[in-house]
Design a protein around this motif. Structure first.
Motif, PDB file in Angstrom:
ATOM      1  N   LEU A   8      42.309 -20.050  67.946  1.00  0.00           N
ATOM      2  CA  LEU A   8      41.383 -21.023  67.383  1.00  0.00           C
ATOM      3  C   LEU A   8      40.161 -21.096  68.293  1.00  0.00           C
ATOM      4  O   LEU A   8      40.252 -21.520  69.440  1.00  0.00           O
ATOM      5  N   ASN A   9      39.008 -20.684  67.746  1.00  0.00           N
ATOM      6  CA  ASN A   9      37.782 -20.618  68.535  1.00  0.00           C
ATOM      7  C   ASN A   9      36.788 -21.643  68.013  1.00  0.00           C
ATOM      8  O   ASN A   9      36.414 -21.631  66.839  1.00  0.00           O
ATOM      9  N   VAL A  48      42.335 -14.569  64.187  1.00  0.00           N
ATOM     10  CA  VAL A  48      41.223 -15.301  64.783  1.00  0.00           C
ATOM     11  C   VAL A  48      40.674 -16.279  63.751  1.00  0.00           C
ATOM     12  O   VAL A  48      40.328 -15.883  62.636  1.00  0.00           O
ATOM     13  N   LEU A  49      40.598 -17.556  64.131  1.00  0.00           N
ATOM     14  CA  LEU A  49      40.040 -18.586  63.270  1.00  0.00           C
ATOM     15  C   LEU A  49      38.878 -19.220  64.024  1.00  0.00           C
ATOM     16  O   LEU A  49      39.075 -19.957  64.990  1.00  0.00           O
ATOM     17  N   ALA A  50      37.640 -18.898  63.581  1.00  0.00           N
ATOM     18  CA  ALA A  50      36.438 -19.383  64.251  1.00  0.00           C
ATOM     19  C   ALA A  50      35.887 -20.576  63.487  1.00  0.00           C
ATOM     20  O   ALA A  50      35.415 -20.446  62.349  1.00  0.00           O
ATOM     21  N   LEU A  51      35.938 -21.754  64.115  1.00  0.00           N
ATOM     22  CA  LEU A  51      35.474 -22.980  63.468  1.00  0.00           C
ATOM     23  C   LEU A  51      34.206 -23.459  64.157  1.00  0.00           C
ATOM     24  O   LEU A  51      34.187 -23.681  65.371  1.00  0.00           O
ATOM     25  N   PRO A  99      31.716 -22.491  74.076  1.00  0.00           N
ATOM     26  CA  PRO A  99      32.939 -22.260  73.299  1.00  0.00           C
ATOM     27  C   PRO A  99      34.185 -22.784  73.998  1.00  0.00           C
ATOM     28  O   PRO A  99      34.254 -22.810  75.216  1.00  0.00           O
ATOM     29  N   THR A 100      35.172 -23.206  73.209  1.00  0.00           N
ATOM     30  CA  THR A 100      36.515 -23.525  73.672  1.00  0.00           C
ATOM     31  C   THR A 100      37.487 -22.885  72.703  1.00  0.00           C
ATOM     32  O   THR A 100      37.283 -22.951  71.483  1.00  0.00           O
ATOM     33  N   SER A 101      38.542 -22.285  73.237  1.00  0.00           N
ATOM     34  CA  SER A 101      39.505 -21.603  72.378  1.00  0.00           C
ATOM     35  C   SER A 101      40.919 -22.018  72.738  1.00  0.00           C
ATOM     36  O   SER A 101      41.208 -22.373  73.885  1.00  0.00           O
ATOM     37  N   LEU A 102      41.791 -21.967  71.739  1.00  0.00           N
ATOM     38  CA  LEU A 102      43.214 -22.226  71.922  1.00  0.00           C
ATOM     39  C   LEU A 102      44.011 -21.056  71.381  1.00  0.00           C
ATOM     40  O   LEU A 102      43.758 -20.588  70.271  1.00  0.00           O
ATOM     41  N   VAL A 104      49.696 -22.007  73.546  1.00  0.00           N
ATOM     42  CA  VAL A 104      50.067 -21.052  74.586  1.00  0.00           C
ATOM     43  C   VAL A 104      49.057 -21.088  75.729  1.00  0.00           C
ATOM     44  O   VAL A 104      49.428 -21.056  76.897  1.00  0.00           O
ATOM     45  N   ALA A 105      47.773 -21.169  75.394  1.00  0.00           N
ATOM     46  CA  ALA A 105      46.743 -21.149  76.429  1.00  0.00           C
ATOM     47  C   ALA A 105      45.508 -21.874  75.937  1.00  0.00           C
ATOM     48  O   ALA A 105      45.247 -21.945  74.724  1.00  0.00           O
ATOM     49  N   LEU A 106      44.764 -22.421  76.899  1.00  0.00           N
ATOM     50  CA  LEU A 106      43.478 -23.058  76.625  1.00  0.00           C
ATOM     51  C   LEU A 106      42.402 -22.316  77.395  1.00  0.00           C
ATOM     52  O   LEU A 106      42.574 -22.003  78.572  1.00  0.00           O
TER      53      LEU A 106
END
Length: 401
Positions: free
Chosen positions: A256-257, A287-290, A346-349, A358-360
């Motif tokens: 999740l981006n 990949v889900l880019a919001l 950007p911040t991703s999960l 799993v990770a930030l």
């Protein structure tokens, strides 16, 4: 409100009082003191917190261990002042507490250079300051005095005891009820610390946290009207506006981006992810880019800007618009993991098939780091837990399953 404000400061990584350097004040006689912090070398740019006194190099004067909120967290300051007379005593209680906490020691000195007799008073304490415990050896700086007239101890139970026969430049152990001072020799082998040159670490806005447990991305809770929180995101309509709600993908490995059209690092990151789309798909990663356009008051962009940027980049993965609910959940998760609830782009999960985080990644995520985390996911829970930390240690509970 005071507690709330304090916790907001703490969780955002700020200081309660801020930039308090360690200070040293010199007694100039009478009731006046001079600030000699810079002259003594203790005036670091640290946000100071603790000071512990101890005769670390056993030369009869007090050295300092100081701690701070900012790095370096611990410093050792060796006292290299000209040699002066001293006396060190260590108390051991019998009728009260063994550490003799609360005992009061009065030292009477003979005259020096024509001056009259002097008295020094020390108290055994169970703490020397904020989160600090100095050495329980009581130190008396005697200056040029060469004679000790007497020493009395008022123990915690109120009993008064005298210990005669003490000499300057010595260390003594005083046991309650014995009436005698036992000399203690300083260890023959001194403790040596090599001076070090401290280099400031480079400051980066990027953060990577691999989560050792299955922390759910969305916390189940009830809204103000008793309805479940809506955790769908918005797709794009054909004209580039925010479209109908879309269910968050379940049962898939998802990156999740969170990005925005006005964010240059976001655009660069999306291009790199696009270039590795085949590799990520082969690894089973969706990949889900919001986009967060329109949700930041300081930026004058909206869904149309995000749609046009995504179209210009020709992104090969799912693109949509974030909702306030998703941003709130991401901010809560980030606050839990790193005490900072202020989201950045950007911040991703990285989210596992079961919905656990799993990770930030705060800041651009590199393909190299993403590959390492995907590989780490394949290991057993114990190995995954151990490798999630930047240091080794011994766990007190079993690995999460």
């Amino acid at each position: 409100m005071g507690w709330l404000g304090m916790n907001i400061l703490l969780r955002s990584g700020q200081s309660w009082s801020g930039g308090e350097r360690h200070c040293v004040f010199l007694n100039t006689g009478g009731d006046r003191f001079a600030n000699v912090s810079a002259l003594t070398g203790i005036d670091f740019k640290d946000d100071g917190r603790t000071v512990a006194e101890v005769d670390w190099d056993r030369d009869g004067d007090l050295d300092l261990w100081i701690g701070g909120r900012t790095g370096p967290r611990v410093r050792f300051l060796r006292n290299d002042a000209p040699k002066q007379r001293f006396l060190l005593v260590h108390l051991e209680g019998r009728s009260g507490n063994r550490d003799a906490i609360g005992a009061r020691v009065t030292l009477s000195l003979g005259s020096a250079n024509g001056s009259g007799p002097k008295r020094h008073i020390r108290t055994v304490r169970g703490g020397g300051g904020f989160m600090t415990q100095s050495s329980r050896w009581l130190h008396f700086g005697l200056g040029e005095h060469e004679a000790i007239e007497g020493l009395t101890v008022r123990w915690p139970d109120g009993e008064l005891e005298t210990f005669p026969g003490l000499e300057v430049d010595h260390r003594y152990r005083l046991v309650e009820g014995s009436g005698e001072a036992t000399e203690v020799a300083a260890p023959a082998k001194p403790i040596r610390l090599e001076a070090s040159e401290l280099e400031a670490e480079s400051v980066s806005s990027q953060t990577h946290i691999f989560v050792p447990t299955n922390r759910p991305i969305f916390t189940e809770r009830q809204g103000a009207k008793g309805k479940p929180l809506d955790l769908t995101y918005q797709g794009f309509s054909e004209d580039g506006q925010a479209g109908d709600p879309v269910a968050f993908p379940e049962g898939k490995l998802v990156l999740l981006n969170l990005w925005a059209s006005w964010c240059a690092p976001c655009v660069k990151e999306l291009k790199e992810l696009s270039g590795a789309a085949g590799e990520l798909e082969a690894a089973g990663l969706t990949v889900l880019a919001l986009a967060g356009d329109g949700l930041v008051a300081s930026q004058d962009t909206d869904a149309q800007d995000a749609f046009e940027m995504a179209k210009r980049l020709d992104l090969p993965f799912t693109v949509g618009m974030a909702t306030p609910e998703i941003l709130e959940q991401m901010a809560t998760l980030q606050s839990d993991l790193m005490w900072n609830s202020q989201l950045a782009v950007p911040t991703s999960l990285l989210i596992g098939e079961r919905g656990g985080v799993v990770a930030l990644y705060r800041g651009p995520v590199t393909l190299e780091q993403l590959r390492r985390d995907l590989q780490l996911m394949q290991e057993d829970p114990a190995a995954r837990r151990d490798r999630s930390l930047p240091f080794s240690g011994r766990w007190l509970s079993d690995a999460p399953r």
